[in-house]
Design an enzyme around this catalytic site. Structure first.
Site, PDB file in Angstrom:
ATOM      1  NE  ARG A   1     -37.030  44.537 -26.177  1.00 24.47           N
ATOM      2  CZ  ARG A   1     -36.115  44.248 -27.078  1.00 24.47           C
ATOM      3  NH1 ARG A   1     -36.457  43.988 -28.312  1.00 24.47           N
ATOM      4  NH2 ARG A   1     -34.837  44.218 -26.749  1.00 24.47           N
TER       5      ARG A   1
ATOM      6  CE  LYS B   1     -28.632  42.784 -32.695  1.00 23.83           C
ATOM      7  NZ  LYS B   1     -29.385  43.596 -31.734  1.00 23.83           N
TER       8      LYS B   1
END
Ligand code: UD1
Length: 420
Positions: free
Chosen positions: A121, A22
């Protein structure tokens, strides 16, 4: 909403074919924005995140044709340059379109991804690097507005911190920039390496591939022709099934895997007592009598991956003795701990360090997946928990695991997908 119902299993046996990665597929799909042809990609995994990025590209005007084996993406008709909140909020990696769109069109808007379950993040390093390349960036009403009126220019970028998607984003931006870009402190993950190798094989010269210093020779906005390629195997999926085999003391063979990408994971499993037979593209894990305790620190590749931390934490609940697991990349990546505790695991958390006292008797119950890898940790624990475990909110798991329950059923697990 779906959930997984899992019963304790004595052992697993057989083969599991590993799907395409992925995390390699996402930048490679974004890379098609740099192409002047319809790009054919083999071995894309059938997971939700890939569909999300293909949907994003389709919304922007690209023609995507998702096949069982080959997916084609033609971005020649791409006309929109705005990645909207409704898609970006479901997948942070949507930020990967920023570099290539800005480089090709000279402007791009991407919704700010915001926080997520495993931590803050931020994307500041992506933006700072693009500014160094000449972009003017404003954040307004939750969107990153980037323009490069004079095009992007090659320069020297030193990342303060190693960032995987940040490196991929800047490599793609640099591919169409004018002149040479040097990225110091670049990510060396196999997924970044594959992106660089494909660009390098298709007209964008890149030196230093696989090292911390990448030098990208830009084409000055000339789109490139990209030949068909196949995505590398998913090392995290492979590591997850190795943990499933180790916790159930099973013999399992993974096929279509790249053992070279799994050095740190194999080495920790060996420390914990597992033995392997390894060929060029298979790994057989043999049943071990004991699971030994371990000390793990997550770091950037080639060190131990943060994406395997949760699965090893589940495994450590069945180890003899006390394991110490330190998370260095994401401050909040221990959401699975409270769910494992509910199953009977003896884990204490102190900041970014988990102390796991094995061996605990686990009992099946209802648990909730909190992020992608936390989901698979709960599945691994459920394989050895007494009774029945129901793992809820598996939309997290579906983001990144291709046919997990089918693959586990094929090797003898009692696992079912049910509707809430
Ligand atoms: C990628 C992977 C993810 C993996 C992670 C770390 C994809 C799609 N996702 O995520 O599965 O867990 O690498 O191996 O490939 N950081 C900043 N500013 C930035 C960018 C990052 O401070 O602009 C920090 C992050 O908060 C984190 C660290 O740098 O602490 C590493 O993050 P990064 O490598 O960027 O992770 P992702 O690329 O988002």
């Amino acid at each position: 909403m779906d959930y997984l119902q899992i019963k304790r299993v004595n052992s697993l046996h057989g083969n599991i074919k590993i799907s395409g990665a992925k995390n390699a597929s996402l930048p490679l799909i974004a890379m098609t924005i740099l192409a002047n042809n319809s790009v054919s990609i083999k071995n894309l995994p059938h997971v939700a995140d890939i569909n999300t990025l293909l949907k994003l590209l389709s919304n922007l005007g690209a023609k995507c044709n998702r096949g069982e084996d080959i997916t084609t993406i033609d971005t020649s008709s791409l006309s929109e340059t705005k990645a909207t909140y409704d898609i970006v909020r479901t997948m942070r990696a949507s930020i990967l379109v920023l570099g290539p769109i800005l480089a090709r069109f000279g402007h791009c808007e991407v919704s700010l991804p915001g926080g997520c379950a495993i931590g803050q993040r931020p994307v500041d390093l992506h933006l700072k690097a693009l500014e160094q390349m000449g972009a003017i960036i404003n954040i307004e009403a939750g969107y990153i507005h980037a323009i490069a009126p004079n095009g992007l220019k090659g320069c020297n970028i030193i990342f303060d911190k190693i960032t995987v998607t940040g490196t991929a984003n800047i490599v793609m931006a640099a591919a169409l920039a004018e002149g040479v870009t040097t990225i110091t402190n670049a990510a060396r993950e196999p997924e970044v390496v594959q992106l660089c190798e494909i660009l390098n094989a298709n007209g964008v010269k890149i030196d230093g591939i696989g090292t911390a210093i990448l030098t990208i020779h830009g084409t000055d906005k000339k789109l490139i022709h990209i030949d068909e390629f196949s995505v590398i195997p998913d090392r995290i999926e492979a590591g997850t099934y190795l943990c499933a085999a180790a916790i159930t003391r099973s013999e399992l063979t993974l096929t279509d895997v790249n053992p070279g990408h799994l050095g740190a994971v194999l080495s920790k499993l060996q420390e914990m007592g597992s033995k392997f037979t390894i060929t060029e593209n298979t790994i057989t894990i043999h049943p071990s009598d004991v699971i030994k305790h371990v000390k793990i620190v997550t770091q950037e590749y080639p060190a131990f991956p943060t994406d395997m931390q949760a699965q090893f934490l589940a495994l450590a609940t069945q180890a003899d003795g006390t394991s110490i697991i330190e998370e260095r990349l994401f401050e909040n990546r221990f959401m699975h701990v409270s769910e494992l505790q509910r199953m009977g695991a003896d884990i204490s958390l102190n900041g970014n360090v988990a102390t796991v006292n094995g061996k605990s008797k686990l009992s099946g119950t209802d648990v909730m997946a909190t992020d992608l890898r936390a989901s698979s940790a709960l599945v691994i624990a459920a394989l050895v928990a007494d009774g029945i475990t129901n793992v809820h909110r598996i939309y997290h798991l579906d983001r990144g695991y291709d046919s997990l329950e089918k693959k586990l059923q094929n090797v003898g697990a009692d696992i079912k997908r049910l509707k809430e």
